[in-house]
Design an enzyme around this catalytic site. Structure first.
Site, mmCIF file in Angstrom:
data_model
loop_
_atom_site.group_PDB
_atom_site.id
_atom_site.type_symbol
_atom_site.label_atom_id
_atom_site.label_comp_id
_atom_site.label_asym_id
_atom_site.label_seq_id
_atom_site.Cartn_x
_atom_site.Cartn_y
_atom_site.Cartn_z
ATOM 1 N N SER A 159 0.844 -1.199 0.000
ATOM 2 C CA SER A 159 0.000 0.000 0.000
ATOM 3 C C SER A 159 0.872 1.239 0.000
ATOM 4 O O SER A 159 2.011 1.213 0.488
ATOM 5 C CB SER A 159 -0.885 0.019 1.246
ATOM 6 N N TYR A 172 -1.534 -0.913 10.513
ATOM 7 C CA TYR A 172 -1.679 -1.111 9.064
ATOM 8 C C TYR A 172 -0.454 -0.555 8.320
ATOM 9 O O TYR A 172 0.134 -1.250 7.486
ATOM 10 C CB TYR A 172 -2.951 -0.421 8.573
#
Ligand SMILES: NC(=O)c1ccc[n+]([C@@H]2O[C@H](COP(=O)([O-])OP(=O)(O)OC[C@H]3O[C@@H](n4cnc5c(N)ncnc54)[C@H](OP(=O)(O)O)[C@@H]3O)[C@@H](O)[C@H]2O)c1
Length: 279
Positions: A159, A172
């Protein structure tokens, strides 16, 4: 010890292209029950690959399996597995190690928002297990077979969040820093082995996940790209052994800015934005 100085299979340029689909080999997609994973499975089936679909919701995987078989005539096997659970993951890893896996898409992942100390700590541990440890495990499971066949493709969904520190999204962001780094490091180790490794490091990708409603209202519409576009770009990039793929012009720009801006400066700015998502 990985054999990385091998010129690769005869008739194929080293590090370029992927094993052709056969009746025996499989493309594996984790997180195939929704979003980018469903789109990756569809894209691979469209290119003729028989697939192994992995996620927890077996009913959705079964529907997808039927659709891919009807539409593309491929075999689509379903494995309903909680990848954050080591006991469930181990037999899956053993199975993948014993099969002819042409492509592995390590895509399953989840995010949490808010100050980590205020979140459910067991769930935070499960996020690390899913987003980072499972990716490592499944990759290591398929690597020896790919090396001995001198071919394969590994796509790792990281990501843009892995490019920088993100307060209020700490687990995350850190888990995606792992995937981003692991993918690009592994690719370097496998140069000339016949195995392609590509990192998919997207910015916002529109999926049907209802959790996106909260994020969606705070991220301008023009920044979003579709899951189908992301999947096509990703498999094209994997075929060409590109190091990293970032779908969308705006996300590309943000990705470069995120990687090269001073971290002490970006952390509070990005953290303030994510605080709004953490509520
Ligand atoms: N969409 C974006 O804007 C965006 C941006 C950057 C990166 N990403 C990354 O892209 C990947 C896919 O995201 P998405 O947006 O497509 O999300 P999504 O629609 O929520 O899909 C997540 C997938 O992961 C699976 N999954 C979740 N927990 C699991 C578990 N414990 N075991 C096995 N499978 C599990 C889910 O299936 P089950 O619930 O059935 O298990 C689902 O198939 C993730 O790694 C995410 O971090 C997404």
């Amino acid at each position: 010890m990985l054999a990385v100085d091998d010129p690769g299979p005869p008739g194929r340029l080293p590090g370029v292209s992927l094993p052709a689909p056969t009746s025996e080999n499989r493309a594996v997609v984790t997180g195939a029950s929704s979003g980018i994973g469903t789109a990756l499975a569809e894209e691979l089936a469209r290119r003729g690959y028989s697939v192994i679909l992995i996620a927890r919701r077996g009913d959705l995987l079964a529907e997808l399996s039927q659709r891919l078989t009807d539409r593309y005539g491929v075999t689509a096997e379903v494995r309903a597995v909680d990848l954050s659970d080591r006991d469930q993951r181990a037999p899956l890893a053993a199975e993948l190690a014993s099969r002819d896996i042409a492509i592995l898409c390590n895509n399953a992942g989840v995010a949490t928002f808010g100050p980590v100390a205020e979140l459910d700590l067991d769930f935070e541990r499960a996020v690390m297990e899913l987003n980072a440890v499972a990716v490592h495990d499944l990759t290591l499971a398929v690597l020896p077979g790919m090396l001995s066949r001198r071919g394969g493709g590994i796509l790792i969904t990281g990501s843009a969040a892995g490019n920088m520190p993100i307060p209020n999204n700490a687990t995350y962001a850190a888990s995606k820093a792992f995937t981003n780094s692991f993918s690009e490091s592994l690719r370097g180790e496998l140069t000339g082995s016949g195995i392609n490794v590509t990192l998919l490091a997207p910015g916002p990708v529109r999926t049907d996940n209802p959790d996106q409603d909260e994020v969606g209202s705070k991220v301008p519409e023009f920044i979003w790209v579709t899951a189908a576009y992301t999947a096509k770009l990703s498999i094209d990039a994997l075929e060409r052994n590109k190091m990293r793929v970032v779908p969308g012009l705006i996300s590309k720009g943000m990705s470069v800015a995120g990687q090269y801006s001073p971290r002490a400066l970006t952390a509070p700015i990005v953290g303030a934005f994510y605080k709004k998502l953490g509520g």
